[in-house]
Design a protein around this motif. Structure first.
Motif, PDB file in Angstrom:
ATOM      1  N   SER A  62       0.834  -1.204   0.000  1.00 42.84           N
ATOM      2  CA  SER A  62       0.000   0.000   0.000  1.00 42.84           C
ATOM      3  C   SER A  62       0.868   1.253   0.000  1.00 42.84           C
ATOM      4  N   LEU A  63       0.571   2.165  -0.925  1.00 40.32           N
ATOM      5  CA  LEU A  63       1.313   3.419  -1.076  1.00 40.32           C
ATOM      6  C   LEU A  63       2.822   3.190  -1.219  1.00 40.32           C
ATOM      7  N   GLY A  67      -9.700  -1.019  -0.091  1.00 37.64           N
ATOM      8  CA  GLY A  67     -10.011  -2.222  -0.846  1.00 37.64           C
ATOM      9  C   GLY A  67      -8.832  -2.643  -1.693  1.00 37.64           C
ATOM     10  N   ARG A  68      -8.677  -3.914  -1.865  1.00 35.93           N
ATOM     11  CA  ARG A  68      -7.549  -4.446  -2.640  1.00 35.93           C
ATOM     12  C   ARG A  68      -7.510  -3.834  -4.030  1.00 35.93           C
ATOM     13  N   SER A  69      -6.348  -3.340  -4.408  1.00 33.08           N
ATOM     14  CA  SER A  69      -6.081  -2.755  -5.732  1.00 33.08           C
ATOM     15  C   SER A  69      -6.953  -1.541  -6.059  1.00 33.08           C
ATOM     16  N   LYS A  85     -12.889  -3.332  -3.769  1.00 34.28           N
ATOM     17  CA  LYS A  85     -11.830  -3.964  -4.556  1.00 34.28           C
ATOM     18  C   LYS A  85     -11.869  -3.427  -5.988  1.00 34.28           C
ATOM     19  N   ASN A  86     -10.721  -3.012  -6.490  1.00 34.99           N
ATOM     20  CA  ASN A  86     -10.539  -2.489  -7.851  1.00 34.99           C
ATOM     21  C   ASN A  86     -11.279  -1.178  -8.130  1.00 34.99           C
ATOM     22  N   THR A 133      -4.619   7.958   2.426  1.00 31.30           N
ATOM     23  CA  THR A 133      -4.957   6.793   3.228  1.00 31.30           C
ATOM     24  C   THR A 133      -5.190   5.625   2.282  1.00 31.30           C
ATOM     25  N   ALA A 134      -4.451   4.553   2.467  1.00 33.45           N
ATOM     26  CA  ALA A 134      -4.581   3.354   1.642  1.00 33.45           C
ATOM     27  C   ALA A 134      -4.745   2.146   2.542  1.00 33.45           C
ATOM     28  N   VAL A 135      -5.864   1.441   2.376  1.00 36.50           N
ATOM     29  CA  VAL A 135      -6.136   0.259   3.183  1.00 36.50           C
ATOM     30  C   VAL A 135      -6.441  -0.899   2.235  1.00 36.50           C
ATOM     31  N   GLY A 136      -5.585  -1.902   2.234  1.00 37.17           N
ATOM     32  CA  GLY A 136      -5.782  -3.062   1.378  1.00 37.17           C
ATOM     33  C   GLY A 136      -4.552  -3.343   0.536  1.00 37.17           C
ATOM     34  N   ASP A 137      -4.333  -4.587   0.251  1.00 34.52           N
ATOM     35  CA  ASP A 137      -3.216  -5.029  -0.564  1.00 34.52           C
ATOM     36  C   ASP A 137      -3.165  -4.236  -1.874  1.00 34.52           C
TER      37      ASP A 137
END
Length: 188
Positions: free
Chosen positions: A85-86, A116-118, A134-135, A96-100
């Motif tokens: 993340s980031l 969310g992921r990606s 996600k996405n 703010t980045a939360v998720g793979d």
């Protein structure tokens, strides 16, 4: 803390964690190379292999996960939770980045929220975007001030700005359009 001179209230756990810190205060680094390059940055928390590794003077960072915020140098008030993340952020602020892989290649973009992921995975310099799911806004590179809520919502937008997409697979009419609102996918 090998280079520490007057830095106070720091905790380093892991090979080369906070290795170059000289005067930075209130930092916590847990993991191999966590906050390795930090010299004068304050109030940073870094947990994970190479998390916030390149940070030198950035303050108020929260990096949790493998290589989260790993290239951040002077960006402030960024939070990365999840592997990668980031990870490419260098000078962007207030993200703010939360998720793979959320906000994975953001470099200088600021004021983004990615959950969310990606989500916002391709954004490099976008500002003021909110992606939840996600996405969500996954293809956005330089678009600004867009909102996407839902799985794959707005994932076709690349450079369009001021768009709102809500719902599963909700898309903008083109990848570069601005000022558009879409609720639901094409089947609605």
């Amino acid at each position: 803390l090998l280079s520490n001179t007057t830095g106070n209230n720091n905790t380093a756990n892991g090979v080369n964690a906070l290795h170059l810190n000289t005067t930075g205060n209130g930092n916590t680094a847990n993991g191999v190379y966590a906050l390795f390059s930090n010299t004068t940055g304050n109030n940073n928390s870094s947990f994970g292999f190479k998390s916030a590794e390149a940070n030198t003077t950035g303050n108020d960072l929260s990096a949790f996960g493998y290589k989260s915020l790993s290239l951040n140098t002077t960006g402030v008030s960024n939070s990365g939770f999840g592997s990668g993340s980031l990870s490419a952020n260098t000078t962007g602020n207030n993200n703010t980045a939360v998720g793979d892989s959320s906000l994975l290649i953001n470099t200088t973009g600021s004021d983004n929220t990615s959950i969310g992921r990606s989500s916002l995975v391709a954004s490099t310099t976008g500002v003021g975007n909110t992606a939840i799911g996600k996405n969500a806004l996954a293809a956005n590179t330089t678009g600004n001030n867009s909102v996407a809520i839902g799985l794959n919502s707005g994932d076709n937008n690349t450079t369009g700005s001021n768009n709102i997409t809500i719902g599963y697979n909700a898309k903008t009419s083109t990848a570069t359009i601005s000022n558009e609102v879409t609720i639901g996918d094409v089947n609605i």
